[in-house]
Design an enzyme around this catalytic site. Structure first.
Site, short mmCIF file in Angstrom:
data_model
loop_
_atom_site.label_atom_id
_atom_site.label_comp_id
_atom_site.label_asym_id
_atom_site.label_seq_id
_atom_site.Cartn_x
_atom_site.Cartn_y
_atom_site.Cartn_z
N LYS A 60 0.86 -1.17 0.00
CA LYS A 60 0.00 0.00 0.00
C LYS A 60 0.91 1.24 0.00
O LYS A 60 1.64 1.47 0.98
CB LYS A 60 -0.89 0.03 1.25
CG LYS A 60 -2.02 -0.98 1.18
CD LYS A 60 -3.08 -0.70 2.18
CE LYS A 60 -4.30 -1.59 1.98
NZ LYS A 60 -4.11 -2.83 1.26
N ASP A 80 -1.07 -1.76 -4.34
CA ASP A 80 -2.51 -1.73 -4.09
C ASP A 80 -3.09 -0.37 -4.46
O ASP A 80 -2.38 0.65 -4.47
CB ASP A 80 -2.78 -1.95 -2.59
CG ASP A 80 -2.63 -3.42 -2.19
OD1 ASP A 80 -2.39 -4.27 -3.06
OD2 ASP A 80 -2.77 -3.69 -0.98
N ARG A 132 -4.17 -5.67 -11.64
CA ARG A 132 -5.21 -6.31 -10.81
C ARG A 132 -6.47 -5.46 -10.93
O ARG A 132 -6.42 -4.25 -10.74
CB ARG A 132 -4.77 -6.37 -9.35
CG ARG A 132 -5.87 -6.95 -8.44
CD ARG A 132 -5.59 -6.70 -6.96
NE ARG A 132 -4.33 -7.24 -6.55
CZ ARG A 132 -3.66 -6.81 -5.46
NH1 ARG A 132 -4.15 -5.83 -4.74
NH2 ARG A 132 -2.52 -7.34 -5.14
N LYS A 161 -13.24 -4.41 -7.43
CA LYS A 161 -14.39 -3.49 -7.44
C LYS A 161 -14.05 -2.18 -6.73
O LYS A 161 -14.52 -1.13 -7.11
CB LYS A 161 -15.59 -4.15 -6.75
CG LYS A 161 -16.21 -5.27 -7.57
CD LYS A 161 -17.54 -5.73 -6.99
CE LYS A 161 -18.07 -6.94 -7.74
NZ LYS A 161 -19.35 -7.43 -7.20
N GLY A 162 -13.22 -2.25 -5.69
CA GLY A 162 -12.86 -1.05 -4.91
C GLY A 162 -13.48 -1.13 -3.53
O GLY A 162 -14.68 -1.37 -3.39
N HIS A 194 -14.65 -12.07 -5.72
CA HIS A 194 -15.27 -13.31 -5.27
C HIS A 194 -16.64 -13.48 -5.92
O HIS A 194 -17.37 -14.40 -5.62
CB HIS A 194 -15.44 -13.30 -3.74
CG HIS A 194 -14.23 -12.83 -3.03
ND1 HIS A 194 -14.05 -11.52 -2.63
CD2 HIS A 194 -13.11 -13.50 -2.67
CE1 HIS A 194 -12.86 -11.39 -2.06
NE2 HIS A 194 -12.27 -12.57 -2.07
N ARG A 217 -13.61 -5.41 5.33
CA ARG A 217 -14.20 -6.74 5.11
C ARG A 217 -15.59 -6.83 5.75
O ARG A 217 -16.49 -7.42 5.19
CB ARG A 217 -13.30 -7.86 5.66
CG ARG A 217 -11.90 -7.92 5.11
CD ARG A 217 -11.80 -8.27 3.65
NE ARG A 217 -12.06 -7.24 2.68
CZ ARG A 217 -11.20 -6.28 2.27
NH1 ARG A 217 -10.00 -6.21 2.77
NH2 ARG A 217 -11.56 -5.41 1.34
C1 FAD Z 1 -6.98 -10.22 -4.25
C2 FAD Z 1 -7.72 -8.97 -3.95
C3 FAD Z 1 -7.02 -7.79 -3.89
C4 FAD Z 1 -7.69 -6.59 -3.63
N1 FAD Z 1 -7.01 -5.42 -3.68
C5 FAD Z 1 -7.69 -4.26 -3.54
C6 FAD Z 1 -7.04 -3.00 -3.71
O1 FAD Z 1 -5.84 -2.91 -3.98
N2 FAD Z 1 -7.79 -1.89 -3.55
C7 FAD Z 1 -9.13 -1.92 -3.25
O2 FAD Z 1 -9.77 -0.86 -3.14
N3 FAD Z 1 -9.75 -3.10 -3.07
C8 FAD Z 1 -9.09 -4.26 -3.21
N4 FAD Z 1 -9.74 -5.45 -3.05
C9 FAD Z 1 -11.12 -5.47 -2.46
C10 FAD Z 1 -12.18 -5.33 -3.53
O3 FAD Z 1 -12.14 -4.04 -4.08
C11 FAD Z 1 -13.58 -5.59 -2.94
O4 FAD Z 1 -13.84 -4.69 -1.93
C12 FAD Z 1 -13.77 -7.00 -2.39
O5 FAD Z 1 -13.07 -7.94 -3.13
C13 FAD Z 1 -15.26 -7.39 -2.43
O6 FAD Z 1 -15.74 -7.33 -3.75
P1 FAD Z 1 -16.08 -8.62 -4.65
O7 FAD Z 1 -15.50 -8.36 -6.00
O8 FAD Z 1 -15.61 -9.84 -4.01
O9 FAD Z 1 -17.66 -8.57 -4.84
P2 FAD Z 1 -18.85 -8.51 -3.79
O10 FAD Z 1 -20.04 -8.19 -4.62
O11 FAD Z 1 -18.53 -7.62 -2.64
O12 FAD Z 1 -18.92 -9.98 -3.24
C14 FAD Z 1 -19.26 -11.10 -4.04
C15 FAD Z 1 -19.42 -12.32 -3.15
O13 FAD Z 1 -18.17 -12.62 -2.52
C16 FAD Z 1 -18.33 -13.03 -1.19
N5 FAD Z 1 -17.68 -12.04 -0.29
C17 FAD Z 1 -17.26 -10.79 -0.64
N6 FAD Z 1 -16.69 -10.16 0.42
C18 FAD Z 1 -16.77 -11.02 1.46
C19 FAD Z 1 -16.36 -10.95 2.82
N7 FAD Z 1 -15.76 -9.86 3.32
N8 FAD Z 1 -16.59 -12.02 3.63
C20 FAD Z 1 -17.18 -13.13 3.12
N9 FAD Z 1 -17.62 -13.24 1.83
C21 FAD Z 1 -17.41 -12.21 1.01
C22 FAD Z 1 -19.81 -13.11 -0.96
O14 FAD Z 1 -20.22 -14.40 -1.28
C23 FAD Z 1 -20.35 -12.12 -1.97
O15 FAD Z 1 -21.68 -12.38 -2.33
C24 FAD Z 1 -9.09 -6.63 -3.37
C25 FAD Z 1 -9.79 -7.82 -3.44
C26 FAD Z 1 -9.13 -8.98 -3.75
C27 FAD Z 1 -9.93 -10.23 -3.89
#
Ligand code: FAD
Length: 308
Positions: free
Chosen positions: A100, A134, A184, A187-188, A227, A289
């Site tokens: 970061k 990040d 990478r 969503k943010g 995810h 989270r």
């Molecule tokens: C490898 C990685 C690196 C990342 N790096 C950054 C970064 O540099 N900057 C940044 O702003 N964000 C980062 N993120 C976070 C990202 O922006 C999202 O906030 C986060 O991944 C949740 O979004 P989603 O795409 O999983 O979709 P969502 O719509 O939030 O989730 C989809 C599904 O995933 C599961 N899920 C999601 N979150 C959780 C949780 N906390 N606990 C349990 N189940 C969950 C649930 O089943 C949910 O229905 C990163 C995420 C990942 C996976």
């Protein structure tokens, strides 16, 4: 609404005090964080590698206001790279490093952050692996992308992150894709205003899909961090459509989230990387989270009630 309120409350010292001292919080922290030390992180990395997963390691902490602290975080990363290399965990970039920029001094000045990130890149290269920067709050985006572009002259494998929630991201993806960069796409995780970000979930998801298409059609190395089952499915379909080999892109997920899906994709031959945080400064990471998952939030609020 709830997500927005929680992310805003994450700046409150009172909430920080409540969360970090509630005994039941520990169980949630342990499910998302490898442990406090680099040795804990290396141990969990070894287990993830044994399960066929790739890893990117993050030393927790952000928004450093003190140059000595920024230097200490940099030193921690340098030691971590050495440990990973010595254990053979970096072979072929199997374990890489996520940084970061605000943790290594971005808000102290881009010069400080650039020099610290350069030192981490050098240590990562020495260990046989790479670094990804990040994406953080909006104010950090432009300087982070500029630092990445500058350092890429010496470290071509320096990756960066695009947040689909930002209105600028499609244009950023187009620019980065044309240079063949490791990107990478997520969503943010930050709360940004309408003026710079999409705030409706469906708009963020549509932007993710558009960015995904741009990256998958470009010459770079896309790292799809989500995810979301629908977006994972679209990624698979686009890979087929664009004729991408399984080793020319990767899925990324957070440690502790959808581990069965991580294994399923890896067993099907996909490259899957787990984002593995470690360290004592887990508060802001945990709140993000919790904000993403109402079920986690409910569990957490119950734990607060029982300790207050
Ligand atoms: C490898 C990685 C690196 C990342 N790096 C950054 C970064 O540099 N900057 C940044 O702003 N964000 C980062 N993120 C976070 C990202 O922006 C999202 O906030 C986060 O991944 C949740 O979004 P989603 O795409 O999983 O979709 P969502 O719509 O939030 O989730 C989809 C599904 O995933 C599961 N899920 C999601 N979150 C959780 C949780 N906390 N606990 C349990 N189940 C969950 C649930 O089943 C949910 O229905 C990163 C995420 C990942 C996976």
């Amino acid at each position: 609404m709830l997500r927005r309120a929680l992310l805003a409350a994450s700046a409150s010292n009172r909430l920080r005090q409540l969360i970090t001292t509630a005994p039941q919080t520990r169980a949630i922290v342990d499910s998302y964080v490898a442990g406090e030390t680099a040795d804990d992180a290396v141990r969990v990395t070894r287990a993830l590698r044994a399960a066929g997963l790739l890893v990117t390691l993050d030393y927790l902490g952000e928004d450093t206001k003190d140059p000595a602290q920024a230097a200490a975080v940099t030193d921690e990363y340098i030691q971590l790279a050495g440990k990973l290399g010595a254990e053979g965990l970096t072979e072929g970039g199997a374990a890489e490093i996520s940084v970061k920029p605000t943790a290594v001094g971005l808000f102290l000045g881009t010069r400080t952050a650039t020099e610290n990130i350069r030192r981490i890149c050098a240590a990562a290269r020495e260990a046989g692996t790479a670094v990804t920067l990040d994406a953080e709050e909006f104010a950090a985006i432009e300087p982070t992308l500029r630092i990445a572009a500058q350092l890429r002259a010496d470290y071509h494998d320096l990756g960066c992150v695009i947040q689909a929630c930002l209105r600028r991201s499609e244009a950023d993806c187009r620019a980065l894709a044309s240079y063949g960069v490791r990107v990478r796409l997520c969503k943010g995780a930050y709360d940004e205003p309408e003026s710079v970000a999409f705030t409706a979930r469906r708009d963020v998801d549509s932007c993710y899909a558009r960015c995904l298409r741009i990256l998958m059609n470009g010459p770079g190395y896309p790292m799809l961090a989500t995810h979301d089952p629908r977006l994972i499915q679209i990624t698979g379909a686009l890979a087929m459509l664009t004729g991408r080999a399984p080793d020319s892109f990767e899925y990324q997920m957070l440690y502790g989230i959808r581990p069965a899906e991580q294994r399923r994709l890896a067993n099907e031959g996909a490259r899957v990387r787990v984002y593995l945080p470690y360290g004592g400064d887990w508060y802001a990471y945990l709140v993000r989270r919790l904000a993403e998952r109402p079920r986690n939030l409910a569990f957490f609020l119950r734990s607060l009630r029982s300790t207050s």
